[in-house]
Design a protein around this motif. Structure first.
Motif: not given
Length: 471
Positions: A154, A185, A228-229, A254-255, A175
């Motif tokens: 990453r 996730s 994050s989603s 973050w996607t 998240y």
């Protein structure tokens, strides 16, 4: 994100092998410096190991035993679909202690998210984006591979900080997604929280099923440094940020899980004023692709084989887009995925990336459902398509559906299924969706149910399950 090296808390039993985790991290780091011929030989060796493991599957044994394993080429094996595998689940798995009925009972218990099934397997539910749900088990060896790929490959826009804080202990990670089920996730986050008590307060999940004002209140109180989603949910939050209702100031976004278009990435970057990263994964293989510093998505081809094929199943050339892609997971030996139809449309770049990575660059057309905008003017309510799917799947058990918006307050829920049972499922889905939409503040929305309707396909080749009004 790295996992802890500390043992799991008593009673939680999340699958984790610290020795394997360290070994895989070293292997994943070293693979970047291997040439394509070395990587190809490694893939061939790992494929043979997978076929040996698949001999323990009652589903695969009759096929594979028909000739010596050394004579099998990957392209000689038949493609498989989720429904075919799920219909023979007990024959498919290589561990005879695993039974579908027991797995279903396990995932029905939401208090066990992040725990290990039989004390040694992570279980992830897939959404029904191809029209049917799936259940996927991963042992400690497979999880060590996914963990290593996530941790090592990453790309971080703050590499100096990651050098001194590789465990993310200085971050607050939020998240936003589906948190009420054993989805990859959410279950991974709970597994990490159970494994590392020091990380637990720095890593939290927030449900996108909450009414938007309540979700904003929760995020503002937590003040995440990393958000994050899914792209569609992140865009809704970005709109709230620009409107001044959401005050969080993440340093990274973050996607994953849906198609992130260039326009969406640009909008998120401008709204949150921070870098936006994207990755590619699935319940079948958590870390299929990672972005590099140039923003290109690289397939983790040392552990996953993706074949881009046309409608007839023939391979397409680099530079061309296929009709679907076939996944072979080289890490998972308990539930062999060999030429598994993942459903996405894929294009391999025909030139290497300027970042110097030996791993191929891919472009993926995954889920691209629409965000609903219900009502009008100041009373417009936005609903993420993933929230719609979660409600219909979890609360109503409806997987084969399409929801089409016909007006500001008119929705049409359809299915390809026939008969009284299908209509009953639709009505149950309508009631669950109506209660959810009312709870979001979108009053006066009517939902019409219809059976035996054609289902539109999205650009990804998967069912476009949520279609917004065109005007």
């Amino acid at each position: 994100m790295p996992v802890a090296i500390s043992p799991p808390q008593s009673g939680s039993a999340p699958p984790f092998d610290p020795w394997l985790s360290c070994k895989m991290s070293a292997d994943v780091a070293a693979a970047r410096h291997r040439d394509e011929s070395t990587l190809a030989a490694q893939r061939a060796s790992r494929l043979k190991e997978l076929l040996v493991a698949a001999l323990g599957s009652r589903l695969y044994r009759p096929l594979l035993a028909s000739r010596p394993l050394d004579e099998w080429r990957l392209e000689d094996l038949p493609p498989v679909r989720k429904g075919d595998l799920m219909s023979r689940f007990d024959d498919w798995v290589t561990d005879r202690a695993i039974r579908l009925a027991d797995v279903q009972q396990f995932v029905a218990d939401r208090t066990r998210i992040g725990e290990g099934f039989l004390g040694r397997y992570a279980v992830w539910e897939s959404s029904g984006s191809t029209g049917e749900p799936g259940l996927f088990l991963h042992d400690a060896a497979a999880l060590a591979v996914y963990d290593a790929l996530e941790a090592v490959r990453r790309h971080s826009p703050r590499p100096a900080l990651r050098m001194v804080d590789p465990m993310f202990l200085s971050e607050r990670i939020a998240y936003v997604g589906a948190t009420g089920g054993h989805f990859a996730s959410a279950a991974t986050i709970e597994r990490l929280r159970r494994l590392n008590p020091m990380l637990a307060p720095r890593l939290r999940s927030f449900s996108f099923l909450e009414p938007l004002p309540r979700l904003i209140e929760q995020l503002d109180a937590y003040a995440p440094t990393i958000l994050s989603s899914y792209p569609s949910a992140a865009v809704i939050l970005a709109e709230e940020r620009l409107a001044g209702r959401l005050r969080i100031e993440p340093r990274e976004v973050w996607t994953g899980g849906e198609t992130l278009t260039p326009a969406m990435r640009s909008f998120l970057r401008e709204a949150f004023r921070c870098p936006v990263g994207n990755d590619y994964g699935a319940s079948e293989f958590l870390a299929l692709g990672c972005e590099c510093a140039f923003g290109h998505l690289h397939l983790n081809s040392d552990w996953a084989i993706l074949e881009s094929v046309d409608e007839q199943g023939a391979p397409v050339a680099p530079g061309e887009s296929g009709a679907r892609c076939l996944l072979t997971n080289l890490a998972n030996h308990v539930q062999p995925l060999i030429r598994y139809d993942l459903g996405d449309r894929l294009r391999f770049h025909d030139r290497p990336c300027a970042c110097g990575s030996p791993f191929p660059v891919i472009e993926v057309r995954g889920r691209s459902d629409d965000t609903l905008r219900l009502g009008d003017g100041d009373r417009e309510i936005r609903v993420s398509p993933l929230a719609v799917s979660t409600v219909l799947e979890d609360d109503a058990g409806l997987f084969d559906f399409q929801l089409v918006q016909r007006g500001p307050r008119r929705l049409e829920l359809t299915t390809r299924l026939r008969g009284p049972a299908a209509l009953q499922d639709l009505h149950r889905g309508r009631d669950a969706l109506q209660a959810f939409i009312d709870g979001q503040g979108a009053r006066g929305v009517s939902i019409r149910c219809r059976c035996v309707e054609p289902i539109r396909q999205g650009e990804s080749g998967k069912i476009k399950r949520v279609v917004a009004a065109t005007n």
